[in-house]
Design a protein around this motif. Sequence first.
Motif, PDB file in Angstrom:
ATOM      1  N   THR A  34       0.813  -1.217   0.000  1.00 52.27           N
ATOM      2  CA  THR A  34       0.000   0.000   0.000  1.00 52.27           C
ATOM      3  C   THR A  34       0.847   1.267   0.000  1.00 52.27           C
ATOM      4  OG1 THR A  34      -0.141  -0.046   2.426  1.00 52.27           O
ATOM      5  CG2 THR A  34      -1.928  -1.123   1.173  1.00 52.27           C
ATOM      6  N   ASN A  64      -2.523   3.544  -3.780  1.00 58.62           N
ATOM      7  CA  ASN A  64      -1.348   3.455  -2.908  1.00 58.62           C
ATOM      8  C   ASN A  64      -0.546   4.750  -2.942  1.00 58.62           C
ATOM      9  OD1 ASN A  64      -1.981   0.686  -2.401  1.00 58.62           O
ATOM     10  ND2 ASN A  64      -1.147   0.209  -4.412  1.00 58.62           N
ATOM     11  N   ASN A 121       2.841  -2.496   3.996  1.00 58.61           N
ATOM     12  CA  ASN A 121       1.406  -2.498   4.260  1.00 58.61           C
ATOM     13  C   ASN A 121       1.266  -2.624   5.773  1.00 58.61           C
ATOM     14  OD1 ASN A 121       1.538  -5.310   4.940  1.00 58.61           O
ATOM     15  ND2 ASN A 121       1.150  -5.879   2.819  1.00 58.61           N
TER      16      ASN A 121
END
Length: 177
Positions: A34, A64, A121
């Motif tokens: 992300t 992202n 992430n």
Amino acid sequence: MLADIKLIVLPYATLNGKSLLDILIKEFNKKSWTQFRAAIAFIKQRGIYDELLDSMIGFVKRGNSIEMTFGADTFNGDVKGSEYKAIEKLFNTIGQFEKVKLFLYHEKSRTFHPKLYVFSNEKRALLIIGSSNWGPGGLRNNVELNVKINLNLSKRDQIKCYNEILRYFNNYWQEGK
């Protein structure tokens, strides 16, 4: 800290199709990350590969974020700094996206010299730390040594390492926020 660690030794790893350029493209194309952060001493115009830019565009189009800091010691094209045209091309290509932040670092008495690439992430992070700048030499052709470290962010010592790296970005390498 018992993290998953691998060496990336260029150009020898390219025999297996695993140059740093290949690795970055592969990671940008993964749906699991992300965020991408990087602190890189130098960026060179010839290091702006279309396939890499396309993967970065796809990354931000999936929602992202990208934050990158490059050394801005000189813009005269010599080995002491980033090339202005490379920064300009990167800015014109991905700088238009809301979740992209590009920073230039300059300190009068020091050279900005890290080479750190971080995908993350909520659960894990991938650090690539080594000698590779963002240019054809560092990404594909030079003899370079990088360490690829996979961190499990549910483990206390590994999240501590990751948070320490984030502090450097937030406190020093992105001062113009």
